[in-house]
Design an enzyme around this catalytic site. Structure first.
Site, mmCIF file in Angstrom:
data_model
loop_
_atom_site.group_PDB
_atom_site.id
_atom_site.type_symbol
_atom_site.label_atom_id
_atom_site.label_comp_id
_atom_site.label_asym_id
_atom_site.label_seq_id
_atom_site.Cartn_x
_atom_site.Cartn_y
_atom_site.Cartn_z
ATOM 1 N N GLN A 1 -5.079 -8.043 16.244
ATOM 2 C CA GLN A 1 -3.896 -8.248 17.098
ATOM 3 C C GLN A 1 -3.867 -9.749 17.412
ATOM 4 O OE1 GLN A 1 -1.752 -5.664 18.115
ATOM 5 N NE2 GLN A 1 -0.382 -7.085 19.166
ATOM 6 N N LYS B 1 0.156 -4.538 -0.383
ATOM 7 C CA LYS B 1 0.040 -3.412 0.556
ATOM 8 C C LYS B 1 1.171 -3.462 1.570
ATOM 9 C CE LYS B 1 -2.926 -3.702 4.051
ATOM 10 N NZ LYS B 1 -4.237 -3.782 4.709
HETATM 11 C C1 R5P Z 1 -5.858 -5.975 7.473
HETATM 12 O O1 R5P Z 1 -5.098 -6.906 7.374
HETATM 13 C C2 R5P Z 1 -7.283 -6.044 7.031
HETATM 14 O O2 R5P Z 1 -7.514 -7.140 6.217
HETATM 15 C C3 R5P Z 1 -7.671 -4.795 6.288
HETATM 16 O O3 R5P Z 1 -6.924 -4.709 5.089
HETATM 17 C C4 R5P Z 1 -7.401 -3.577 7.112
HETATM 18 O O4 R5P Z 1 -7.940 -3.743 8.382
HETATM 19 C C5 R5P Z 1 -7.976 -2.339 6.477
HETATM 20 O O5 R5P Z 1 -7.669 -1.261 7.305
HETATM 21 P P1 R5P Z 1 -7.822 0.215 6.795
HETATM 22 O O6 R5P Z 1 -9.195 0.376 6.253
HETATM 23 O O7 R5P Z 1 -7.591 1.037 8.046
HETATM 24 O O8 R5P Z 1 -6.766 0.460 5.775
#
Ligand code: R5P
Length: 282
Positions: free
Chosen positions: A89, A181
């Site tokens: 955040q 993503k």
């Molecule tokens: C987000 O920007 C981080 O770099 C990770 O890609 C993210 O925190 C991964 O989260 P999750 O494992 O919940 O998909």
């Protein structure tokens, strides 16, 4: 210099102390009957200190504040936050939200603060201290090299992890690719279809952290469909919340590789040398 091991970084801090040839200082951590945290450093000699404490939970953050306060008389206070909670955040995404990373950072008063591959480098400006982000990507790169993979390819699941992938790949001469993503919620992401030459190749998906495992699980599914051989996932920070580990194995991961910024069974790579070398150079 005294090395103080916070409750979330007991093993890592002990390894750092070992590399500095100094025993880690014994501390007590327990709870009062009402649930409040009690912290005590069992060494009241006045010396420079380095406190090593990740903050994956609110309670770990409180322990860090308590440790800094307990060291108030130290001539120099270094704080190492290998994994900093709330770093994601780092801005206001929706009106009315706080910049949580700023709210936390402002409360950390020290001479120096060190983080490890912090989610967003601009957070460093919020600490009341000289602040530095240490880069563990070469440690991940060296580990990848030791795996003896077939025609390997490093893949960043989103643009945010691209620098990490580039850096790990540069060290060991393995090429890299990037996926796209889209995050829909804390638990739901989609990975855009992308044709990459992965057939028969071993892949290493590399991100700064794995939280719910959604990003990696979706990436694995797409890459398996395209004929990838073994798929490893690697990260600096193994948050691995809830059922993330099972989600990844369900998706077909070969192995989860991570550092010990958070101490988990998957933390096969230690950032202790990185931290110890940095402290030696002060
Ligand atoms: C987000 O920007 C981080 O770099 C990770 O890609 C993210 O925190 C991964 O989260 P999750 O494992 O919940 O998909």
């Amino acid at each position: 210099m005294k090395i103080i091991a916070g409750p979330a970084s007991q093993l890592l801090a002990s390894k750092v102390a070992q590399q500095l040839n100094t025993p880690p200082t014994i501390c007590d951590y327990k709870r009062f009957p009402d649930g409040e945290l009690y912290t005590r450093i069992r060494d009241d000699s006045i010396d420079d200190v380095t406190i090593i404490q990740s903050t994956p939970t609110d309670s770990d953050y409180v322990a860090l504040l308590q440790l800094i306060d307990a060291c108030e008389e130290a001539p120099t206070i270094n704080v190492v936050i290998p994994y900093m909670g709330y770093a994601r955040q780092d801005k206001v995404f929706n009106r009315g939200e706080p910049v949580s990373a700023r709210a936390i950072g402002r409360t950390i008063n020290a001479d120096r603060v060190f983080t490890v591959n912090i989610h967003e480098r601009s957070i460093l400006e919020h600490f009341n201290a000289d602040s530095f982000d240490l880069d563990a990507s070469h440690l991940i790169g060296n580990h990848i090299r030791s795996l003896n993979l077939t025609d390997p390819l490093i893949i960043s699941p989103d643009v945010g992890a691209l620098e990490l992938a580039k850096s790990a790949s540069a060290d060991i001469g393995i090429p890299y690719e990037q996926l796209e993503k889209t995050r829909h919620s804390g638990e739901s992401v989609t990975i855009a279809e992308k044709e990459i030459d992965v057939s028969g190749r071993d892949l290493i998906l590399l991100d700064d952290m794995i939280a719910t495992g959604g990003t990696m699980a979706e990436s694995i599914r797409m890459l398996k469909e395209q004929g990838a051989a073994d798929i490893y996932v690697a990260c600096i920070h193994p948050v691995l919340a809830r059922n993330a580990v099972v989600r990844l194995y369900n998706a077909g991961v070969k192995e989860i590789i991570s550092t010990d910024t958070l101490e988990k069974p998957q933390s096969s790579i230690s950032v202790a040398p990185l931290i110890a070398d940095t402290l030696k150079s002060l």
